[in-house]
Design a protein around this motif. Sequence first.
Motif, PDB file in Angstrom:
ATOM      1  N   ILE A  27      42.623  29.468  43.112  1.00  0.00           N
ATOM      2  CA  ILE A  27      42.280  29.798  44.495  1.00  0.00           C
ATOM      3  C   ILE A  27      42.603  28.606  45.379  1.00  0.00           C
ATOM      4  CG2 ILE A  27      40.360  30.269  46.055  1.00  0.00           C
ATOM      5  CD1 ILE A  27      39.019  31.779  43.810  1.00  0.00           C
ATOM      6  N   ASN A  28      43.198  28.914  46.521  1.00  0.00           N
ATOM      7  CA  ASN A  28      43.481  27.872  47.506  1.00  0.00           C
ATOM      8  C   ASN A  28      43.247  28.446  48.901  1.00  0.00           C
ATOM      9  OD1 ASN A  28      45.906  29.231  48.374  1.00  0.00           O
ATOM     10  ND2 ASN A  28      46.927  28.406  46.575  1.00  0.00           N
ATOM     11  N   SER A  29      43.462  27.645  49.915  1.00  0.00           N
ATOM     12  CA  SER A  29      43.176  28.090  51.283  1.00  0.00           C
ATOM     13  C   SER A  29      44.054  29.259  51.719  1.00  0.00           C
ATOM     14  CB  SER A  29      43.311  26.928  52.271  1.00  0.00           C
ATOM     15  OG  SER A  29      44.613  26.380  52.204  1.00  0.00           O
ATOM     16  N   GLU A  30      45.227  29.418  51.111  1.00  0.00           N
ATOM     17  CA  GLU A  30      46.112  30.529  51.485  1.00  0.00           C
ATOM     18  C   GLU A  30      45.726  31.847  50.822  1.00  0.00           C
ATOM     19  OE1 GLU A  30      47.998  27.515  50.351  1.00  0.00           O
ATOM     20  OE2 GLU A  30      47.706  26.907  52.434  1.00  0.00           O
ATOM     21  N   ASN A  31      45.086  31.814  49.653  1.00  0.00           N
ATOM     22  CA  ASN A  31      44.831  33.073  48.940  1.00  0.00           C
ATOM     23  C   ASN A  31      43.349  33.401  48.750  1.00  0.00           C
ATOM     24  OD1 ASN A  31      43.884  31.569  46.738  1.00  0.00           O
ATOM     25  ND2 ASN A  31      45.814  31.699  45.629  1.00  0.00           N
ATOM     26  N   ILE A  32      42.465  32.601  49.305  1.00  0.00           N
ATOM     27  CA  ILE A  32      41.036  32.827  49.063  1.00  0.00           C
ATOM     28  C   ILE A  32      40.531  34.164  49.607  1.00  0.00           C
ATOM     29  CG2 ILE A  32      40.142  31.625  51.100  1.00  0.00           C
ATOM     30  CD1 ILE A  32      37.999  30.484  48.940  1.00  0.00           C
ATOM     31  N   SER A  33      41.228  34.744  50.560  1.00  0.00           N
ATOM     32  CA  SER A  33      40.831  36.050  51.099  1.00  0.00           C
ATOM     33  C   SER A  33      41.528  37.212  50.393  1.00  0.00           C
ATOM     34  CB  SER A  33      41.144  36.105  52.600  1.00  0.00           C
ATOM     35  OG  SER A  33      40.379  35.134  53.274  1.00  0.00           O
ATOM     36  N   ASP A  34      42.377  36.910  49.432  1.00  0.00           N
ATOM     37  CA  ASP A  34      43.131  37.930  48.703  1.00  0.00           C
ATOM     38  C   ASP A  34      42.344  38.340  47.453  1.00  0.00           C
ATOM     39  OD1 ASP A  34      44.893  39.461  47.212  1.00  0.00           O
ATOM     40  OD2 ASP A  34      46.581  38.075  47.444  1.00  0.00           O
ATOM     41  N   THR A  35      41.721  39.502  47.504  1.00  0.00           N
ATOM     42  CA  THR A  35      40.901  39.945  46.376  1.00  0.00           C
ATOM     43  C   THR A  35      41.727  40.204  45.114  1.00  0.00           C
ATOM     44  OG1 THR A  35      40.961  42.235  47.159  1.00  0.00           O
ATOM     45  CG2 THR A  35      39.068  40.889  47.827  1.00  0.00           C
ATOM     46  N   ASN A  36      43.046  40.395  45.261  1.00  0.00           N
ATOM     47  CA  ASN A  36      43.901  40.541  44.080  1.00  0.00           C
ATOM     48  C   ASN A  36      43.990  39.233  43.302  1.00  0.00           C
ATOM     49  OD1 ASN A  36      44.629  43.291  44.249  1.00  0.00           O
ATOM     50  ND2 ASN A  36      46.052  42.794  45.904  1.00  0.00           N
ATOM     51  N   ILE A  37      43.649  38.136  43.945  1.00  0.00           N
ATOM     52  CA  ILE A  37      43.597  36.821  43.291  1.00  0.00           C
ATOM     53  C   ILE A  37      42.152  36.484  42.927  1.00  0.00           C
ATOM     54  CG2 ILE A  37      43.988  34.327  43.591  1.00  0.00           C
ATOM     55  CD1 ILE A  37      46.618  35.822  43.513  1.00  0.00           C
ATOM     56  N   THR A  38      41.253  36.592  43.885  1.00  0.00           N
ATOM     57  CA  THR A  38      39.886  36.081  43.717  1.00  0.00           C
ATOM     58  C   THR A  38      38.972  36.959  42.878  1.00  0.00           C
ATOM     59  OG1 THR A  38      39.192  37.101  45.803  1.00  0.00           O
ATOM     60  CG2 THR A  38      39.957  34.803  45.894  1.00  0.00           C
ATOM     61  N   LEU A  39      39.141  38.276  42.937  1.00  0.00           N
ATOM     62  CA  LEU A  39      38.217  39.184  42.247  1.00  0.00           C
ATOM     63  C   LEU A  39      38.888  40.064  41.197  1.00  0.00           C
ATOM     64  CD1 LEU A  39      36.038  40.240  45.323  1.00  0.00           C
ATOM     65  CD2 LEU A  39      35.445  38.607  43.519  1.00  0.00           C
ATOM     66  N   ASN A  40      40.135  39.817  40.907  1.00  0.00           N
ATOM     67  CA  ASN A  40      40.885  40.623  39.956  1.00  0.00           C
ATOM     68  C   ASN A  40      40.669  40.099  38.529  1.00  0.00           C
ATOM     69  OD1 ASN A  40      42.786  41.907  38.391  1.00  0.00           O
ATOM     70  ND2 ASN A  40      44.495  41.511  39.768  1.00  0.00           N
ATOM     71  N   PRO A  41      40.069  40.885  37.648  1.00  0.00           N
ATOM     72  CA  PRO A  41      39.833  40.436  36.276  1.00  0.00           C
ATOM     73  C   PRO A  41      41.101  40.029  35.532  1.00  0.00           C
ATOM     74  CG  PRO A  41      38.731  42.531  36.683  1.00  0.00           C
ATOM     75  CD  PRO A  41      39.552  42.225  37.891  1.00  0.00           C
ATOM     76  N   LYS A  91      31.456  29.218  49.854  1.00  0.00           N
ATOM     77  CA  LYS A  91      30.953  30.509  50.351  1.00  0.00           C
ATOM     78  C   LYS A  91      31.383  31.637  49.410  1.00  0.00           C
ATOM     79  CE  LYS A  91      31.049  33.456  54.438  1.00  0.00           C
ATOM     80  NZ  LYS A  91      31.563  33.644  55.789  1.00  0.00           N
ATOM     81  N   PHE A  92      32.640  31.609  48.982  1.00  0.00           N
ATOM     82  CA  PHE A  92      33.138  32.632  48.064  1.00  0.00           C
ATOM     83  C   PHE A  92      32.340  32.619  46.759  1.00  0.00           C
ATOM     84  CE2 PHE A  92      35.697  33.447  44.273  1.00  0.00           C
ATOM     85  CZ  PHE A  92      35.870  34.815  44.417  1.00  0.00           C
ATOM     86  N   TYR A  93      32.174  31.444  46.156  1.00  0.00           N
ATOM     87  CA  TYR A  93      31.483  31.348  44.865  1.00  0.00           C
ATOM     88  C   TYR A  93      29.992  31.689  44.961  1.00  0.00           C
ATOM     89  CZ  TYR A  93      35.679  29.544  42.664  1.00  0.00           C
ATOM     90  OH  TYR A  93      36.952  29.411  42.171  1.00  0.00           O
ATOM     91  N   ALA A  94      29.439  31.665  46.159  1.00  0.00           N
ATOM     92  CA  ALA A  94      28.038  32.057  46.364  1.00  0.00           C
ATOM     93  C   ALA A  94      27.896  33.544  46.678  1.00  0.00           C
ATOM     94  CB  ALA A  94      27.424  31.237  47.498  1.00  0.00           C
ATOM     95  N   SER A  95      29.016  34.242  46.841  1.00  0.00           N
ATOM     96  CA  SER A  95      28.970  35.648  47.258  1.00  0.00           C
ATOM     97  C   SER A  95      28.510  36.571  46.131  1.00  0.00           C
ATOM     98  CB  SER A  95      30.357  36.102  47.744  1.00  0.00           C
ATOM     99  OG  SER A  95      31.248  36.260  46.655  1.00  0.00           O
ATOM    100  N   ALA A  96      27.890  37.676  46.525  1.00  0.00           N
ATOM    101  CA  ALA A  96      27.435  38.685  45.563  1.00  0.00           C
ATOM    102  C   ALA A  96      28.622  39.310  44.832  1.00  0.00           C
ATOM    103  CB  ALA A  96      26.615  39.759  46.277  1.00  0.00           C
ATOM    104  N   LYS A  97      29.739  39.497  45.527  1.00  0.00           N
ATOM    105  CA  LYS A  97      30.921  40.104  44.885  1.00  0.00           C
ATOM    106  C   LYS A  97      31.439  39.223  43.752  1.00  0.00           C
ATOM    107  CE  LYS A  97      32.542  42.900  48.724  1.00  0.00           C
ATOM    108  NZ  LYS A  97      33.636  43.192  49.644  1.00  0.00           N
ATOM    109  N   TRP A  98      31.528  37.905  43.985  1.00  0.00           N
ATOM    110  CA  TRP A  98      31.988  36.996  42.931  1.00  0.00           C
ATOM    111  C   TRP A  98      31.002  36.981  41.766  1.00  0.00           C
ATOM    112  CZ3 TRP A  98      35.409  34.869  40.129  1.00  0.00           C
ATOM    113  CH2 TRP A  98      35.090  33.811  39.289  1.00  0.00           C
ATOM    114  N   LYS A  99      29.718  36.891  42.075  1.00  0.00           N
ATOM    115  CA  LYS A  99      28.708  36.823  41.019  1.00  0.00           C
ATOM    116  C   LYS A  99      28.741  38.073  40.145  1.00  0.00           C
ATOM    117  CE  LYS A  99      25.664  33.608  43.395  1.00  0.00           C
ATOM    118  NZ  LYS A  99      24.379  33.401  44.049  1.00  0.00           N
ATOM    119  N   LYS A 100      28.948  39.236  40.768  1.00  0.00           N
ATOM    120  CA  LYS A 100      29.027  40.482  40.003  1.00  0.00           C
ATOM    121  C   LYS A 100      30.298  40.521  39.152  1.00  0.00           C
ATOM    122  CE  LYS A 100      29.005  45.476  40.397  1.00  0.00           C
ATOM    123  NZ  LYS A 100      28.947  46.644  41.262  1.00  0.00           N
TER     124      LYS A 100
END
Length: 113
Positions: free
Chosen positions: A56-70, A11-20
């Motif tokens: 990314i893991n189940s504990e940090n997938i909602s943490d944008t400082n990990i998932t979306l931080n360049p 779901k995360f990898y399909a999101s518009a935020k990740w793609k951008k």
Amino acid sequence: MVREHTTEAKKFYASAKWKKARKNYIESPEVAGLCEHCLRQGLYERGYILDHIIEINSENISDTNITLNPDNFQFLCLFHHNRKTFSKADKSSTQEGYGFNSRGQYVPLSEID
């Protein structure tokens, strides 16, 4: 060897935020679509996968400082991505005596160039 993503990760990898974020990072002047590990070696190889340095893991997938931080991204060619991903200390992802060649193919160690 293929690792399957969890439903949450898919779901995360399909999101518009990740793609951008992915597109902006890969197209940035500093990266310009090239493998960052190769660039540090003076080589100009196309990148293949935008990798999270802190995985990314189940504990940090909602943490944008990990998932979306360049600052947590690196664009890698298949070889460097596989070397990082499949050479972990637990070695559970690779069979003894096998590894990845310069083309990112999973082969016996005797065939690695």
